[in-house]
Design an enzyme around this catalytic site. Structure first.
Site, mmCIF file in Angstrom:
data_model
loop_
_atom_site.group_PDB
_atom_site.id
_atom_site.type_symbol
_atom_site.label_atom_id
_atom_site.label_comp_id
_atom_site.label_asym_id
_atom_site.label_seq_id
_atom_site.Cartn_x
_atom_site.Cartn_y
_atom_site.Cartn_z
ATOM 1 N N HIS A 61 0.856 -1.194 0.000
ATOM 2 C CA HIS A 61 0.000 0.000 0.000
ATOM 3 C C HIS A 61 0.883 1.232 0.000
ATOM 4 C CE1 HIS A 61 -3.911 1.977 1.313
ATOM 5 N NE2 HIS A 61 -3.036 2.923 1.558
ATOM 6 N N HIS A 63 1.427 5.133 -2.041
ATOM 7 C CA HIS A 63 0.902 6.141 -2.991
ATOM 8 C C HIS A 63 2.029 6.546 -3.937
ATOM 9 C CE1 HIS A 63 -2.862 6.466 -0.707
ATOM 10 N NE2 HIS A 63 -2.086 6.248 0.339
ATOM 11 N N GLU A 70 -5.432 16.990 0.956
ATOM 12 C CA GLU A 70 -6.562 17.209 1.858
ATOM 13 C C GLU A 70 -6.554 18.593 2.525
ATOM 14 O OE1 GLU A 70 -6.422 13.759 4.317
ATOM 15 O OE2 GLU A 70 -6.937 12.438 2.658
ATOM 16 N N TYR A 130 -10.452 6.271 -2.975
ATOM 17 C CA TYR A 130 -11.382 6.225 -1.839
ATOM 18 C C TYR A 130 -12.827 6.068 -2.331
ATOM 19 C CZ TYR A 130 -8.354 7.988 2.023
ATOM 20 O OH TYR A 130 -7.427 8.157 3.014
ATOM 21 N N ARG A 227 -4.779 2.327 13.568
ATOM 22 C CA ARG A 227 -5.022 3.781 13.610
ATOM 23 C C ARG A 227 -5.425 4.253 15.013
ATOM 24 N NH1 ARG A 227 -6.598 7.515 9.983
ATOM 25 N NH2 ARG A 227 -6.731 6.116 8.217
ATOM 26 N N ASP A 287 2.057 3.030 3.574
ATOM 27 C CA ASP A 287 1.267 4.225 3.235
ATOM 28 C C ASP A 287 2.214 5.306 2.703
ATOM 29 O OD1 ASP A 287 -1.174 5.440 2.888
ATOM 30 O OD2 ASP A 287 -1.444 6.030 4.980
HETATM 31 ZN ZN ZN Z 1 -5.571 4.975 3.446
#
Ligand code: ZN
Length: 396
Positions: A61, A63, A70, A130, A227, A287
């Site tokens: 995972h 990017h 954001e 998303y 998280r 991430d």
């Molecule tokens: Zn995520």
């Protein structure tokens, strides 16, 4: 050129003891004790004395073409360069989009993945972002998975998050069903990489899907499970019941652990093992290049950080050094487990016939010495020697 790594402790990930490993044509050809090659054979010898050889890391995972945004356009994060990955032992990466599925799309993600592959590592992608309905490259997510070699599943679909599209149960199970069948028809995992936010709904949608439909737990790889403490407890119960779960590594865990209630990866993995979860069921991803938006108690955006691929080995090191988990167990989370769960053929193990994706670590401190991707040395003595097209070697 044929390469021979001599006299190295091999973690396949299970410990095989001290061995020689022979590499040719980008593959692992032979593993054995004191291998002798015939005369007139050109062989590059890599001394493995005092080192551990582990499979190259798989980041499930990341990017790769940047994410974030954001906090407005100026907060869009940059793309990963080749050495953002190889320097930290990553030889296989699965790219994903993230929150912004408008400013970034599948065509661009696939192009970025192809670029990194040309530069020397192995790359795959999830289709979508998303958002729901899923933004695909072809006219359907099933077609993306079936017909585009690099697409191994769908994701990261966001649930239980204020940034999610808030998919209904019907929308969610349709995505799961299409991904499953697309995977079956193309011999791929068709996995659903699910971004979990921090709301109390946690994994409700996944659990309801498994309870009310024929779709099995093995179709899902929920991520960011550490998280917060509440989410971790739910995911621990889910893993005890056979589900796969993905921890997100964190370089700045000392901050996040105290401010945001995030569960340290080594603490979480230790809990899972102590409570009987199989060591085959969890993965760690970075991430990487994703933005780490920092919010205050009122959910107001107050700052931004960026994920780094370096956290994979850092978390494994903490598992070994802090939580006293054996290396051969901890390393599975970034090698054989993602390879098996995502059905990445020839990846994640040191075994004859597998791709020669390897990391040589100093046995003492588990720091990277050498990284080999598809038989080519990318990092030597901890420093990259192969660079991306527009990267410049850094002067010492
Ligand atoms: Zn995520």
């Amino acid at each position: 050129m044929i390469k021979q790594i001599k006299n190295v402790t091999v973690y396949a990930p299970e410990c095989l003891g001290t061995m020689d490993v022979l590499i040719a044509g980008g593959k692992i050809c032979q593993i054995g004790k004191d291998l002798e090659l015939g005369q007139n054979v050109g062989v590059e010898i890599i001394d493995g004395t005092g080192k551990c050889l582990v499979p190259g890391f798989i980041d499930s995972h990341e990017h790769i073409m940047g994410g974030g945004g954001e906090g407005g356009f100026a907060t869009r994060t940059p793309e990963a360069t080749l050495t953002d990955l190889t320097t930290f032992g990553i030889t296989t990466v699965v790219g994903c989009i993230g929150t912004d599925g408008i400013g970034r799309d599948m065509t661009a993600l696939l192009a970025k993945a192809k670029g990194l592959e040309e530069e020397g590592i192995s790359t795959f992608v999830y289709t979508g972002s998303y958002q729901v309905p899923v933004h695909t490259l072809t006219d359907s997510l099933m077609k993306d998975i079936m017909m585009l070699d690099k697409v191994i599943g769908v994701g990261e679909i966001a649930i239980s998050d204020h940034r999610s599209s808030q998919p209904t149960f019907e929308e969610f199970i349709r995505i799961a069903a299409d991904s499953r069948v697309g995977g079956m028809l193309s011999g791929k995992a068709g996995i659903l990489n699910i971004h979990l936010g921090d709301s109390p709904r946690c994994i409700d949608l996944i659990e309801r899907t498994v309870e009310e439909t024929e779709i099995p737990k093995s179709q899902f790889l929920p991520t960011h499970i550490n998280r917060n403490a509440m989410l971790f407890e739910r995911c621990l119960a889910y893993a005890k019941d056979g589900g796969f779960v993905d921890f997100t590594g964190n370089e700045d865990i000392d901050y996040w652990e105290t401010i945001c209630d995030e569960v340290r990866v080594c603490t979480g993995i230790k809990r899972m093992l102590d409570e009987g979860v199989s060591s085959d069921q969890f993965t760690i991803s970075s991430d990487g290049q994703g933005s780490l938006p920092i919010f205050n108690e009122k959910q107001e955006f107050v700052g931004i950080g960026i994920g780094k691929g370096s956290c994979l080995l850092k978390e494994v090191r903490e598992c070994v050094k802090k939580a006293e988990i054996p290396l051969e167990i901890a390393i599975k989370a970034i090698t054989s487990n993602p390879a098996r769960i995502l059905k990445l053929k020839g990846k994640g193990r040191i075994e004859e016939g597998y791709d020669a994706d390897l990391c040589l670590l100093n046995a003492e401190d588990l720091i990277i010495d050498t990284v080999i991707a598809k038989g080519k040395v990318m990092v030597k003595e901890g420093k990259p020697i192969v660079f991306g097209t527009f990267e410049k070697p850094k002067a010492d």
